[in-house]
Write a protein that holds these residues in place. Structure first.
Motif, PDB file in Angstrom:
ATOM      1  N   ASP A 172       0.775  -1.372  -0.057  1.00  6.77           N
ATOM      2  CA  ASP A 172       0.037   0.093   0.061  1.00  6.77           C
ATOM      3  C   ASP A 172       0.744   1.242  -0.013  1.00  6.77           C
ATOM      4  OD1 ASP A 172      -2.417  -1.412   0.033  1.00  6.77           O
ATOM      5  OD2 ASP A 172      -2.622  -1.525   2.019  1.00  6.77           O
ATOM      6  N   GLU A 173       2.054   1.218   0.625  1.00  6.39           N
ATOM      7  CA  GLU A 173       2.744   2.435   0.729  1.00  6.39           C
ATOM      8  C   GLU A 173       3.531   2.473  -0.725  1.00  6.39           C
ATOM      9  OE1 GLU A 173       4.588   2.822   5.174  1.00  6.39           O
ATOM     10  OE2 GLU A 173       5.301   1.131   4.033  1.00  6.39           O
ATOM     11  N   ILE A 174       3.795   1.656  -1.419  1.00  6.11           N
ATOM     12  CA  ILE A 174       4.260   1.682  -2.671  1.00  6.11           C
ATOM     13  C   ILE A 174       3.328   2.337  -3.716  1.00  6.11           C
ATOM     14  CG2 ILE A 174       5.303   0.399  -4.665  1.00  6.11           C
ATOM     15  CD1 ILE A 174       6.586  -1.268  -2.741  1.00  6.11           C
ATOM     16  N   ILE A 175       2.076   1.718  -3.557  1.00 11.12           N
ATOM     17  CA  ILE A 175       1.204   2.127  -4.421  1.00 11.12           C
ATOM     18  C   ILE A 175       0.833   3.644  -4.287  1.00 11.12           C
ATOM     19  CG2 ILE A 175      -1.561   2.003  -4.680  1.00 11.12           C
ATOM     20  CD1 ILE A 175      -1.036  -0.935  -3.948  1.00 11.12           C
ATOM     21  N   ASN A 176       0.749   4.220  -3.026  1.00 14.82           N
ATOM     22  CA  ASN A 176       0.614   5.547  -2.846  1.00 14.82           C
ATOM     23  C   ASN A 176       1.966   6.135  -3.160  1.00 14.82           C
ATOM     24  OD1 ASN A 176      -1.681   5.129  -1.081  1.00 14.82           O
ATOM     25  ND2 ASN A 176      -0.609   5.039   0.878  1.00 14.82           N
ATOM     26  N   ARG A 177       3.009   5.819  -3.477  1.00  9.96           N
ATOM     27  CA  ARG A 177       4.196   6.441  -4.067  1.00  9.96           C
ATOM     28  C   ARG A 177       4.140   6.522  -5.391  1.00  9.96           C
ATOM     29  NH1 ARG A 177       9.907   5.625  -1.043  1.00  9.96           N
ATOM     30  NH2 ARG A 177       9.244   6.076   1.020  1.00  9.96           N
ATOM     31  N   ILE A 178       3.526   5.450  -5.945  1.00 10.08           N
ATOM     32  CA  ILE A 178       3.345   5.468  -7.556  1.00 10.08           C
ATOM     33  C   ILE A 178       2.242   6.416  -7.610  1.00 10.08           C
ATOM     34  CG2 ILE A 178       2.109   4.041  -9.402  1.00 10.08           C
ATOM     35  CD1 ILE A 178       3.391   1.588  -8.012  1.00 10.08           C
ATOM     36  N   ARG A 179       1.209   6.407  -7.063  1.00 10.43           N
ATOM     37  CA  ARG A 179       0.117   7.615  -7.463  1.00 10.43           C
ATOM     38  C   ARG A 179       0.264   8.925  -6.984  1.00 10.43           C
ATOM     39  NH1 ARG A 179      -4.735   3.955  -4.366  1.00 10.43           N
ATOM     40  NH2 ARG A 179      -5.192   2.598  -6.500  1.00 10.43           N
ATOM     41  N   ALA A 180       1.282   9.001  -6.123  1.00  7.49           N
ATOM     42  CA  ALA A 180       1.920  10.447  -5.958  1.00  7.49           C
ATOM     43  C   ALA A 180       3.112  10.825  -6.799  1.00  7.49           C
ATOM     44  CB  ALA A 180       2.367  10.702  -4.240  1.00  7.49           C
ATOM     45  N   ALA A 181       3.468   9.999  -7.697  1.00  5.99           N
ATOM     46  CA  ALA A 181       4.736  10.061  -8.809  1.00  5.99           C
ATOM     47  C   ALA A 181       5.910  10.296  -8.223  1.00  5.99           C
ATOM     48  CB  ALA A 181       4.253  11.218  -9.733  1.00  5.99           C
ATOM     49  N   GLN A 182       6.059   9.693  -7.078  1.00 11.47           N
ATOM     50  CA  GLN A 182       7.453   9.837  -6.464  1.00 11.47           C
ATOM     51  C   GLN A 182       8.411   8.553  -6.700  1.00 11.47           C
ATOM     52  OE1 GLN A 182       6.075   9.277  -2.148  1.00 11.47           O
ATOM     53  NE2 GLN A 182       5.603  11.401  -1.953  1.00 11.47           N
ATOM     54  N   VAL A 183       7.785   7.550  -7.521  1.00 15.39           N
ATOM     55  CA  VAL A 183       8.577   6.553  -8.048  1.00 15.39           C
ATOM     56  C   VAL A 183       7.951   6.181  -9.423  1.00 15.39           C
ATOM     57  CG1 VAL A 183       8.904   5.244  -5.982  1.00 15.39           C
ATOM     58  CG2 VAL A 183       7.018   4.754  -7.184  1.00 15.39           C
ATOM     59  N   ASN A 184       8.760   5.597 -10.382  1.00 12.02           N
ATOM     60  CA  ASN A 184       8.488   5.633 -11.716  1.00 12.02           C
ATOM     61  C   ASN A 184       8.435   3.915 -12.114  1.00 12.02           C
ATOM     62  OD1 ASN A 184      11.031   4.982 -12.513  1.00 12.02           O
ATOM     63  ND2 ASN A 184      11.484   7.336 -12.446  1.00 12.02           N
ATOM     64  N   PRO A 185       8.288   3.609 -13.310  1.00  7.01           N
ATOM     65  CA  PRO A 185       8.297   2.184 -13.689  1.00  7.01           C
ATOM     66  C   PRO A 185       9.632   1.556 -13.671  1.00  7.01           C
ATOM     67  CG  PRO A 185       6.900   3.496 -15.246  1.00  7.01           C
ATOM     68  CD  PRO A 185       7.345   4.307 -14.600  1.00  7.01           C
ATOM     69  N   GLN A 186      10.595   2.578 -13.771  1.00 11.05           N
ATOM     70  CA  GLN A 186      11.794   1.919 -13.896  1.00 11.05           C
ATOM     71  C   GLN A 186      12.765   1.925 -12.362  1.00 11.05           C
ATOM     72  OE1 GLN A 186      11.021   4.618 -15.948  1.00 11.05           O
ATOM     73  NE2 GLN A 186      10.641   3.219 -17.439  1.00 11.05           N
ATOM     74  N   THR A 187      11.894   2.570 -11.334  1.00 13.05           N
ATOM     75  CA  THR A 187      12.242   2.245  -9.964  1.00 13.05           C
ATOM     76  C   THR A 187      12.511   0.762  -9.589  1.00 13.05           C
ATOM     77  OG1 THR A 187      11.400   4.337  -9.416  1.00 13.05           O
ATOM     78  CG2 THR A 187      11.917   2.777  -7.625  1.00 13.05           C
ATOM     79  N   LEU A 188      13.686   0.456  -9.045  1.00  9.96           N
ATOM     80  CA  LEU A 188      13.732  -1.105  -8.767  1.00  9.96           C
ATOM     81  C   LEU A 188      13.237  -1.348  -7.324  1.00  9.96           C
ATOM     82  CD1 LEU A 188      17.644  -1.332  -9.793  1.00  9.96           C
ATOM     83  CD2 LEU A 188      15.778  -2.094 -11.148  1.00  9.96           C
ATOM     84  N   ALA A 189      12.644  -2.605  -7.302  1.00 10.59           N
ATOM     85  CA  ALA A 189      11.995  -3.159  -6.157  1.00 10.59           C
ATOM     86  C   ALA A 189      12.628  -4.441  -5.642  1.00 10.59           C
ATOM     87  CB  ALA A 189      10.598  -2.906  -6.423  1.00 10.59           C
ATOM     88  N   TYR A 190      12.487  -4.930  -4.575  1.00  8.19           N
ATOM     89  CA  TYR A 190      12.866  -5.989  -4.260  1.00  8.19           C
ATOM     90  C   TYR A 190      11.915  -6.468  -3.016  1.00  8.19           C
ATOM     91  CZ  TYR A 190      15.444 -10.194  -2.285  1.00  8.19           C
ATOM     92  OH  TYR A 190      15.718 -11.605  -1.882  1.00  8.19           O
TER      93      TYR A 190
END
Length: 102
Positions: free
Chosen positions: A19-37
């Motif tokens: 949910d925190e990642i989803i909020n960051r996506i919606r706030a445009a704080q991360v993009n599709p190239q941001t790496l996740a693990y």
């Protein structure tokens, strides 16, 4: 519940919930190239390639074409607002209504 880590500015941020990642996506704080693990993954993966988050990014290729007004209509007709045709054939300008170029 699984926890995620994001690589931002060469630093690992987390643990984060989905949910925190989803909020960051919606706030445009991360993009599709941001790496996740997250646990169970073999390596860091771009968020845009993770099925859980992929659909949250706006797909630019699916966006409709821009809406054009009068300028496009004039361009299609080959005529500018000042009454001159655009430079097309034989690199010459001619005023609307004039005869053919010799």
């Amino acid at each position: 519940m699984s926890y995620w880590y994001l690589a931002i500015n060469n630093k690992s941020e987390g643990p984060l919930t989905a949910d925190e990642i989803i909020n960051r996506i919606r706030a445009a704080q991360v993009n599709p190239q941001t790496l996740a693990y997250t646990q169970g993954m073999s390596d860091w993966t771009p968020l845009g390639q993770i099925p859980q988050f992929h659909s949250l990014f706006k797909d630019e290729s699916m966006a409709p074409p821009p809406v054009w007004g009068r300028r496009l209509h004039l361009a299609k007709a080959g005529r500018r607002r000042d009454g001159f045709y655009s430079r097309r054939r034989n690199d010459c300008w001619k005023r609307a209504g004039e005869g053919r170029n010799p």
